[in-house]
Design a protein around this motif. Sequence first.
Motif, PDB file in Angstrom:
ATOM      1  N   ILE B 302       0.893  -1.323   0.030  1.00  0.00           N
ATOM      2  CA  ILE B 302      -0.086  -0.118   0.011  1.00  0.00           C
ATOM      3  C   ILE B 302       0.829   1.309   0.055  1.00  0.00           C
ATOM      4  N   LEU B 305       2.381   2.088  -3.423  1.00  0.00           N
ATOM      5  CA  LEU B 305       1.274   2.525  -4.324  1.00  0.00           C
ATOM      6  C   LEU B 305       1.439   4.218  -4.259  1.00  0.00           C
ATOM      7  N   ASP B 306       1.663   4.740  -2.853  1.00  0.00           N
ATOM      8  CA  ASP B 306       1.808   6.229  -2.898  1.00  0.00           C
ATOM      9  C   ASP B 306       3.118   6.648  -3.093  1.00  0.00           C
ATOM     10  N   LYS B 313       5.489   2.432  -8.541  1.00  0.00           N
ATOM     11  CA  LYS B 313       4.056   2.609  -8.592  1.00  0.00           C
ATOM     12  C   LYS B 313       3.744   1.508  -9.673  1.00  0.00           C
ATOM     13  N   LEU B 317       1.225  -1.801  -9.203  1.00  0.00           N
ATOM     14  CA  LEU B 317       0.096  -2.032  -9.922  1.00  0.00           C
ATOM     15  C   LEU B 317       0.149  -3.429 -10.704  1.00  0.00           C
ATOM     16  N   ILE B 332      -8.826  -2.327  -6.955  1.00  0.00           N
ATOM     17  CA  ILE B 332      -7.560  -2.629  -7.582  1.00  0.00           C
ATOM     18  C   ILE B 332      -7.775  -1.914  -9.019  1.00  0.00           C
ATOM     19  N   GLU B 334      -9.848   0.732  -9.463  1.00  0.00           N
ATOM     20  CA  GLU B 334      -9.851   2.000  -9.104  1.00  0.00           C
ATOM     21  C   GLU B 334      -8.356   2.800  -9.022  1.00  0.00           C
ATOM     22  N   LYS B 335      -7.447   1.907  -8.398  1.00  0.00           N
ATOM     23  CA  LYS B 335      -6.249   2.547  -8.226  1.00  0.00           C
ATOM     24  C   LYS B 335      -5.545   2.646  -9.454  1.00  0.00           C
ATOM     25  N   ASP B 338      -6.839   5.565 -11.179  1.00  0.00           N
ATOM     26  CA  ASP B 338      -6.164   6.891 -10.523  1.00  0.00           C
ATOM     27  C   ASP B 338      -4.675   7.001 -11.113  1.00  0.00           C
TER      28      ASP B 338
END
Lengths: 193, 1033
Positions: B302, B305-306, B313, B317, B332, B334-335, B338
Amino acid sequence: MIKAILIFNNHGKPRLSKFYEHYTEDTEQQIIRETFHLVSKRDENVCNFLEGGLLIGGSENKLIYRHYATLYFVFCVDSSESELGILDLIQVFVETLDKCFENVCELDLIFHMDKVHNILAEMVMGGMVLETNMSEIITQAEAHNKMEKSEAGIAGAPARAVSAVKNMNLPEMPKNINIGDISIKVPNLPSFK
Amino acid sequence: MREIMVRAMYCEMLGYDASFTYIHAIKLAQQGGVLEKRVGYLAVSLFLNEGHELLLLLVNTVLKDLQSTNLIEVCMALTVVAQVFPKDMIPAVLPLVEDKLSHPKEIIRRKAVLALYKFYLIAPNQVQHIHAKFCKALSDKDPGVMASSLHIYLQLIRSPDSYKDLTGSFVTILKQVLGGKLPVDFNYHSVPAPWLQIQLLRILSLLGKEDQSTSELMYEVLDESLRRAEMNHNITYAILYECVKAVYTIHPKAELLEKAARCIGNFVLSPKINLKYLGLKALTYVVQHDAKLALQHQMTIIECLDHSDFTIKRETLELLFRITNAQNVTVIVEKMLDFLRSCNDEHTIIHLIGKVAELAEKYPFNKPEFMNTLLPMKYNSWFIQTMNDVFSIGGDLLQQDDPNNFLRLLAEGSESKEEDDQLRLYAVESYLTVLKGHTSHLPQCFLQVMSWVLGEYAHLQESVDRREVIRLLTQLLDQRSVSSETRVWILSALTKIPEGQTDLILDLAESLSSSQDTVLRQQAQELRHLSQDSQLREFKPVAVVCVFSSQVDSSLSFLDGFVSEALAAGAAPYKPPHQRQEELCEDRALNLEPYSFSLPVSLSSCSITDRQSPTLLSVSSGLSGNSAELSQKAGSSTLILEGVKRVWGKDGYLPQKEATAPPVDEPSAAVQPASQQEAAERIEPRPEPSTQNQDKQQLASSLFVGLGVGSSVSLLGKSEAPPPRFRKKPRPHESSSSSGTSKRSSDSSSRSSRNTTDSFLYGSFPEEEPATSISTFDHTPKSTTANGLSQNKDTKEDRHANTSQILGGDMVIVRPSTIQDKHPPSVSSDLTALLPADLKDLPHSDVISLTSDPSLSLSSCRLFRDEALLLVIFISNCTETVIKDVAVQLTLKHKHQQMTLKNFFLLQVFEFMRLILMNSILSVTHRPLVVTTEEYGKLWLSLSHDVKQNLKLLTDAGDPLRTTLNALKDALQLHVVDIIGSEGIVACRLLSGAPCLLHCRVNGAALAMWLRSPHPALPDFILYHCQRALAHH
């Protein structure tokens, strides 16, 4: 397999390019530009790996780069190479250059392009890592240099004179530059008295 | 010169054109001393690529330098060989490079190994014989040579089966490396030969994949290297990473897995960003085997991811993509979306958007657990919304597949109709909302999808006024940013929206009928007609959903019925263009009378019915190619212009036929109102057929290359060709008559037996025997005798032979002939005597018995004709009784294309049937080419593709060269042109006429063969057969 080895400076000027796969000249230039674009955007504190751009094979290939002072060393490799291994290979390459040129700098790459290529050829041959042993590479390079010198003694005198004159005419060359961790020194030019 | 060359290299690197110096680079390499040579070679390897023509000039230099005693020269030559040498020059240097494998100096050995590896990559078949030497290189006393040989093995072991026995050696090597047995030189940051270790670990993981016994050999050493790699430097991490990968690839062992998992943990948690990256990569790799591991590192993932780093990143993913399941898919996706919104790298978008689409489509109807968490309505909205995002973000970067898949999903739906309708309903709703908003920024691809869905399913939405939908779509049409392709989509959507809004449609059609785009204009016209004529609307075919036609029936067999009807009605049979051309020429030459005379004369001569109008009319009616062709013949004397029209008529007739033939499985090119609807409803109707057609055309052109030339030659040029052979009768004719036959025969209650002969008629036909499956004989002699049809008990044999030619797969020419012969069928050696007179003199192969059972025996032989290979199949009845019917099914299989031509012949045969199948399709077989030595010389120089190879020489006779060549001549139908001293020249050609010249020279115990041909694949092909022929000898 290594697909290409590129060295360019902070402004994207190519200093050495070696492609182990055939691309047209235009594509090669585009690859260099694209790679520079990708690499130069990245911060210092991010990792040294990058997915390849569109031209150089997309996600099949990886760009592995290191940034030394003014120069970017970029190896483009396919999935069969180990990323960290290549990263250290770049280190070996740079260290070798450093030993051969006694404090390597960007100008060395410009003025001794053939030597750099020869050293590279000892390390990587046709896209395959040939030698990773630094002392061995240096031995080979020096053997070549020695022979060159012995030959140059007889045949190379006029050529040397010409090159000396040419170097003289170059616009003012900086004598001592220190950038980052690699101290850069202009190679000893044959003085002209 | 040297300086200049270095400068030229520099210029080239900066992107300036320095091609004028290329030749000087080669000269420098040729003439200079070592110093110049070095620069010359360097320049060559930088300037020239494998296909460059100047490389030819370098071969001699390289050969000379390879033989040099100067180490440096040899090194340089080897380097350049490994960098730029193309495939066809490898044989020239191969022996020398091979010799270098036993050079005393290790640097040379090492480079030679790498050069050979390069050769292996380019042309694997040319270095097959030196695998043993690779093995020697592996056991070389110098670690460097051994290390470079690992490159080769890493490549070879991709297909690991034959190298399992080397596992022990690799393990031993790795053990030695780990134990520090190598010279200290090889240490890097006090790690012994790290790159070597990495290489070895990869090889081991390849070897141990899914193989328990092999894996067991390496557990110990893997454990050892996991243990030894102390976490202190980058390079040890590199080794660890490889180790972990190997542990997870090979047959699992719990203990090792545990350790590896711990290592991955260290990686992922490491503050060093490179290691984090590798850790994520390792996780991505590992979760396929063990998804739990990802759970342990949830938080880290997590965090990643940021992470500020783009690469991290992306890798995260990628990892998430791998662990997606029905529960987490929404999050997922959604991520990923984004990430995509914030990303502006084109390449990444393409890559990831495809994955998002894949995920969204993978889990759409995955309901069981899903229903609990999400209401179907909510789910639908998620799916459509996601796809909306995909389309609007990915836009026109999307691959064509994604919208197609999405639309297919919508159209085909799942089991329950209700759910589908809900989904569609939602899609319509959401698209209407989108369209009501600001639309100019939407990608074309999204607009296309929307218009398709609206056209197809707008009627589901009761609450929305049709006029509103039409208005929205029309609005789109007016936008300037909309491409013409999208306009077509929109228009076809409008066509589909049910009637009732005539005024709107008419306005629209009016405004578009002056459009610049002809396709648009046409569609507008159709739209108008459709909306005006309500009857026509009712005829509108039911939506044909997503015809992803993948097969094109190139033989147009569905037209057979039509053709036979036309023939029965008295139409002239189809003639290929060149024949017509010929006739046309003749007619023209004769045409000296005034036009007014010729017309009635030819009309009557052709027995056309009155309604057949003169040429122009019948052509423009375009209904039947045959009639067009006929009338063309009739009126061929009228105008030159008419020749042009006729071509049009012929081409125009085929597609229109397709449109009328009801079960067309092929996208019709004709734009007719009836087929328009269908065509418009296909997703992406235009590009698909065209690419397919291209492929097909390529296939066809490669397959029929021999046919086209060969038959046209024999038709136009060779008058000695037997005329009846080229009298063409369309296949349907034959099949209809034969079906009649079968009916008759079933009346007389005779058995039909079916033989299936699978003839693998690949190019290498001569050595691949047709295989017959004997099991398919379902014919019983008993029944025949039972039927008492024993009146033909005398030895007289009535032979009804059918000669059929298959031309290009679309036409079968049947030439029935009855030959009386008095040979007992059992004597197969005499079978060739039964050949028809015109075939008797041809060279033929031995008669091979294919199969036999108590009642029937089947044998075949091949006849070599100038322009074709004939396959003769003898079917002999071994019983005394009469066979009424023999059904022969011939299946031609092309090795590559899997092209199966099934021709089902039902022939009435008495006791013998012969079927001569003309193998024009597979033109790869060759013929002798008779030339003189001078012609040969000229030809040799003009040919471009060459291959060199050493072959085995037959040494058992006094004159080995002559013996060998004669053996080849007998086996391969070659023509020995001349033998001069220790050299011989041989020629042959393809059926299509492409020659291949062979130059043979005795070189010690070997025969150095040099082949040249204009056809790129031919030399290899011939060479292969030469090798085989000599091996068999």
